[in-house]
Design a protein around this motif. Structure first.
Motif, PDB file in Angstrom:
ATOM      1  N   GLY A  30       7.241  25.398 -75.771  1.00  0.00           N
ATOM      2  CA  GLY A  30       7.938  26.654 -75.822  1.00  0.00           C
ATOM      3  C   GLY A  30       7.833  27.461 -77.097  1.00  0.00           C
ATOM      4  N   GLU A  31       7.092  26.678 -78.126  1.00  0.00           N
ATOM      5  CA  GLU A  31       6.761  27.444 -79.312  1.00  0.00           C
ATOM      6  C   GLU A  31       5.707  28.421 -79.303  1.00  0.00           C
ATOM      7  OE1 GLU A  31       6.873  25.449 -83.852  1.00  0.00           O
ATOM      8  OE2 GLU A  31       5.829  24.483 -82.286  1.00  0.00           O
ATOM      9  N   ARG A  32       5.668  29.201 -80.220  1.00  0.00           N
ATOM     10  CA  ARG A  32       4.680  30.322 -80.182  1.00  0.00           C
ATOM     11  C   ARG A  32       4.214  30.290 -81.870  1.00  0.00           C
ATOM     12  NH1 ARG A  32       7.543  35.199 -76.927  1.00  0.00           N
ATOM     13  NH2 ARG A  32       7.637  34.165 -74.830  1.00  0.00           N
ATOM     14  N   LEU A  33       3.172  29.714 -81.856  1.00  0.00           N
ATOM     15  CA  LEU A  33       2.586  29.434 -83.250  1.00  0.00           C
ATOM     16  C   LEU A  33       1.500  30.323 -83.557  1.00  0.00           C
ATOM     17  CD1 LEU A  33       2.304  27.625 -85.848  1.00  0.00           C
ATOM     18  CD2 LEU A  33       0.722  26.316 -84.785  1.00  0.00           C
ATOM     19  N   ALA A  34       1.680  31.281 -84.729  1.00  0.00           N
ATOM     20  CA  ALA A  34       0.719  32.070 -85.393  1.00  0.00           C
ATOM     21  C   ALA A  34      -0.190  31.315 -86.438  1.00  0.00           C
ATOM     22  CB  ALA A  34       1.124  33.214 -85.672  1.00  0.00           C
ATOM     23  N   VAL A  35      -1.550  31.542 -86.149  1.00  0.00           N
ATOM     24  CA  VAL A  35      -2.331  30.973 -87.419  1.00  0.00           C
ATOM     25  C   VAL A  35      -2.893  32.080 -87.996  1.00  0.00           C
ATOM     26  CG1 VAL A  35      -4.467  29.528 -87.891  1.00  0.00           C
ATOM     27  CG2 VAL A  35      -2.669  28.624 -86.148  1.00  0.00           C
ATOM     28  N   VAL A 159      -0.121  26.002 -71.954  1.00  0.00           N
ATOM     29  CA  VAL A 159      -0.461  26.504 -73.151  1.00  0.00           C
ATOM     30  C   VAL A 159      -1.359  27.304 -73.269  1.00  0.00           C
ATOM     31  CG1 VAL A 159      -1.089  26.085 -75.436  1.00  0.00           C
ATOM     32  CG2 VAL A 159       0.071  24.226 -74.098  1.00  0.00           C
ATOM     33  N   LEU A 160      -1.116  28.837 -73.652  1.00  0.00           N
ATOM     34  CA  LEU A 160      -2.181  29.646 -74.214  1.00  0.00           C
ATOM     35  C   LEU A 160      -2.757  29.798 -75.588  1.00  0.00           C
ATOM     36  CD1 LEU A 160      -0.112  32.903 -72.507  1.00  0.00           C
ATOM     37  CD2 LEU A 160      -2.078  31.702 -71.673  1.00  0.00           C
ATOM     38  N   LEU A 161      -3.893  29.682 -75.829  1.00  0.00           N
ATOM     39  CA  LEU A 161      -4.539  29.844 -76.850  1.00  0.00           C
ATOM     40  C   LEU A 161      -5.281  31.454 -76.933  1.00  0.00           C
ATOM     41  CD1 LEU A 161      -6.194  26.541 -76.873  1.00  0.00           C
ATOM     42  CD2 LEU A 161      -3.977  26.860 -77.840  1.00  0.00           C
ATOM     43  N   GLN A 182       5.683  38.259 -74.445  1.00  0.00           N
ATOM     44  CA  GLN A 182       7.278  38.101 -74.833  1.00  0.00           C
ATOM     45  C   GLN A 182       7.869  37.395 -73.442  1.00  0.00           C
ATOM     46  OE1 GLN A 182       8.747  41.673 -76.396  1.00  0.00           O
ATOM     47  NE2 GLN A 182       8.436  40.772 -78.458  1.00  0.00           N
ATOM     48  N   SER A 183       7.437  37.763 -72.326  1.00  0.00           N
ATOM     49  CA  SER A 183       8.235  37.473 -70.992  1.00  0.00           C
ATOM     50  C   SER A 183       7.776  35.939 -70.601  1.00  0.00           C
ATOM     51  CB  SER A 183       7.893  38.614 -70.012  1.00  0.00           C
ATOM     52  OG  SER A 183       6.362  38.430 -69.512  1.00  0.00           O
ATOM     53  N   LEU A 184       6.481  35.611 -71.082  1.00  0.00           N
ATOM     54  CA  LEU A 184       5.809  34.341 -70.487  1.00  0.00           C
ATOM     55  C   LEU A 184       6.535  33.103 -70.800  1.00  0.00           C
ATOM     56  CD1 LEU A 184       2.201  35.093 -70.872  1.00  0.00           C
ATOM     57  CD2 LEU A 184       3.647  35.324 -68.661  1.00  0.00           C
ATOM     58  N   PRO A 185       6.650  32.042 -70.217  1.00  0.00           N
ATOM     59  CA  PRO A 185       7.228  30.777 -70.629  1.00  0.00           C
ATOM     60  C   PRO A 185       6.329  29.792 -71.355  1.00  0.00           C
ATOM     61  CG  PRO A 185       6.759  30.779 -68.374  1.00  0.00           C
ATOM     62  CD  PRO A 185       6.147  32.058 -68.737  1.00  0.00           C
ATOM     63  N   GLN A 186       5.035  30.113 -71.517  1.00  0.00           N
ATOM     64  CA  GLN A 186       4.174  29.061 -71.990  1.00  0.00           C
ATOM     65  C   GLN A 186       4.160  28.980 -73.688  1.00  0.00           C
ATOM     66  OE1 GLN A 186       3.249  31.428 -69.708  1.00  0.00           O
ATOM     67  NE2 GLN A 186       1.880  30.260 -68.244  1.00  0.00           N
ATOM     68  N   SER A 224       5.377  20.367 -85.565  1.00  0.00           N
ATOM     69  CA  SER A 224       6.099  21.510 -85.209  1.00  0.00           C
ATOM     70  C   SER A 224       7.552  21.453 -85.323  1.00  0.00           C
ATOM     71  CB  SER A 224       5.817  21.745 -83.744  1.00  0.00           C
ATOM     72  OG  SER A 224       6.387  21.190 -82.779  1.00  0.00           O
ATOM     73  N   THR A 225       8.100  22.468 -85.427  1.00  0.00           N
ATOM     74  CA  THR A 225       9.551  22.538 -85.473  1.00  0.00           C
ATOM     75  C   THR A 225      10.415  22.193 -84.247  1.00  0.00           C
ATOM     76  OG1 THR A 225       9.596  24.900 -84.856  1.00  0.00           O
ATOM     77  CG2 THR A 225       9.833  24.466 -87.137  1.00  0.00           C
ATOM     78  N   GLY A 226       9.599  22.187 -83.160  1.00  0.00           N
ATOM     79  CA  GLY A 226      10.036  21.811 -81.912  1.00  0.00           C
ATOM     80  C   GLY A 226       9.589  20.582 -81.487  1.00  0.00           C
ATOM     81  N   ALA A 227       8.951  19.610 -82.214  1.00  0.00           N
ATOM     82  CA  ALA A 227       8.706  18.273 -82.103  1.00  0.00           C
ATOM     83  C   ALA A 227       9.541  17.401 -82.305  1.00  0.00           C
ATOM     84  CB  ALA A 227       7.200  17.856 -82.765  1.00  0.00           C
TER      85      ALA A 227
END
Length: 227
Positions: A30-35, A159-161, A182-186, A224-227
């Motif tokens: 559920g995390e969305r990580l920006a690089v 996961v989306l990359l 914003q609406s996607l669960p990935q 990750s913060t979610g791990a």
């Protein structure tokens, strides 16, 4: 458990110095990580490493609970992690939009009817039904980018990359993309130079600096913060 984890990844292109010099990160459910990072810092290289398009000279790639090393190992990863390339022309190669979107589901073993049902579902989700029968190479750059995302979503990845997903998008289509993402669960890893876009989408941010990933405070972050 992390969905994707890179551990101390090192990598150099032939004839060049190392671009990744011990990069580590982990993506939680559920995390969305920006690089972020300057051009040539290794951001796109990092995404390709996650799905096995490039192999590290040292370090480990873990995805969906297993260490991935061989081409066979990465087959399931490419079904579970959908990479949207920075240049849509690297991704779209079929005559029409519908065929491009159906290509992935067909390769996953779906019947023609099942694949076309996926096409209709994704085009409806993205409000792109008007492009269904268009010739892909005649689309605008922004339209190609949205169709590339549709082609990946048709395979129902976990996961989306996303590599610079707002490139070539006008303001209206960028807002549409923001609403969609914003609406996607990935879970997502996204590369973007646009701070406004990152703020709207990302839950966490890392910066590629001198071949490693650091948090905004300049400290290395391996999990990750979610791990």
């Amino acid at each position: 458990m992390s969905l994707i984890e890179l551990r101390d990844i090192r990598f150099a292109y032939p004839g060049h110095g190392e671009v990744l010099k011990g990069a580590s990160m982990a993506l939680g459910d559920g995390e969305r990580l920006a690089v972020t990072g300057h051009n040539g810092a290794g951001k796109s290289t990092l995404l390709r490493m996650m799905v096995g398009l490039l192999k590290p000279s040292s370090g480990e790639v873990h995805a969906f609970g297993e260490r991935r090393m061989t081409e066979v190992d990465f087959g399931p990863v490419r079904r579970g992690a959908g990479l949207v390339f920075q240049d849509p022309d690297d991704q779209l190669f079929c005559p029409t939009v519908a065929e491009d979107i159906a290509f992935g589901p067909l390769n996953l073993g779906q019947s023609r009817d099942e694949a076309m049902a996926q096409v209709e579902q994704v085009l409806t989700l993205l409000d792109l039904r008007y492009l269904r029968d268009r010739i892909t190479h005649k689309l605008s750059g922004g339209e190609k980018r949205l169709v590339s995302l549709a082609a990946v979503l048709a395979m129902s990845p976990q996961v989306l990359l996303l590599d610079e997903p707002t490139n070539a998008l006008d303001e209206e289509n960028e807002e549409r993309l923001v609403d969609i993402l914003q609406s996607l669960p990935q879970a997502m890893v996204l590369i973007s130079h646009d701070p406004h876009f990152r703020r709207k989408i990302a839950t966490r941010e890392l910066r590629m600096q001198d071949g490693v990933l650091v948090a905004p405070d300049g400290k290395c972050r391996h999990t990750s913060t979610g791990a």
